[in-house]
Scaffold this motif. Structure first.
Motif, PDB file in Angstrom:
ATOM      1  N   PHE A  18      -1.191  64.589  52.290  1.00 14.86           N
ATOM      2  CA  PHE A  18      -0.181  63.705  51.713  1.00 14.86           C
ATOM      3  C   PHE A  18      -0.350  63.591  50.202  1.00 14.86           C
ATOM      4  CE2 PHE A  18       1.794  59.561  50.921  1.00 14.86           C
ATOM      5  CZ  PHE A  18       2.991  59.748  51.568  1.00 14.86           C
ATOM      6  N   TYR A  34       5.047  60.652  55.913  1.00 13.79           N
ATOM      7  CA  TYR A  34       4.275  59.472  56.299  1.00 13.79           C
ATOM      8  C   TYR A  34       4.521  59.123  57.763  1.00 13.79           C
ATOM      9  CZ  TYR A  34       3.120  54.586  56.965  1.00 13.79           C
ATOM     10  OH  TYR A  34       2.640  53.423  57.470  1.00 13.79           O
ATOM     11  N   ILE A  67      -2.328  54.935  51.439  1.00 14.74           N
ATOM     12  CA  ILE A  67      -1.142  55.750  51.610  1.00 14.74           C
ATOM     13  C   ILE A  67       0.104  55.026  51.098  1.00 14.74           C
ATOM     14  CG2 ILE A  67       0.352  56.820  53.348  1.00 14.74           C
ATOM     15  CD1 ILE A  67      -2.293  57.108  55.017  1.00 14.74           C
TER      16      ILE A  67
END
Length: 71
Positions: A18, A34, A67
């Motif tokens: 990511f 995601y 994240i």
């Protein structure tokens, strides 16, 4: 315990992918990435995590916060 450990490793590897792709992909693709890499894994284990100790869940919550900050 093994279940959580394997999810933790899978999320760490996904975090690397990511972070590496955030410079190349637009935001809407990152959102899809995601959902594919993280949200699906977190939702899969949610029933098992309900009875887990907070100390066990803490690394997973930290990964999710990292994240989300990337967006």
């Amino acid at each position: 315990m093994r279940l959580l450990f394997s999810f933790h490793i899978q999320l760490n590897l996904s975090l690397y992918l990511f972070v590496d792709s955030r410079n190349y992909l637009p935001v809407n693709y990152l959102h899809s990435l995601y959902i594919t890499l993280f949200q699906s894994v977190l939702q899969y284990g949610i029933l098992g995590w309900e009875s887990a100790y907070k100390s066990t869940l803490h690394p997973l919550m930290l990964l999710q916060k990292i994240i989300i900050k990337i967006f």
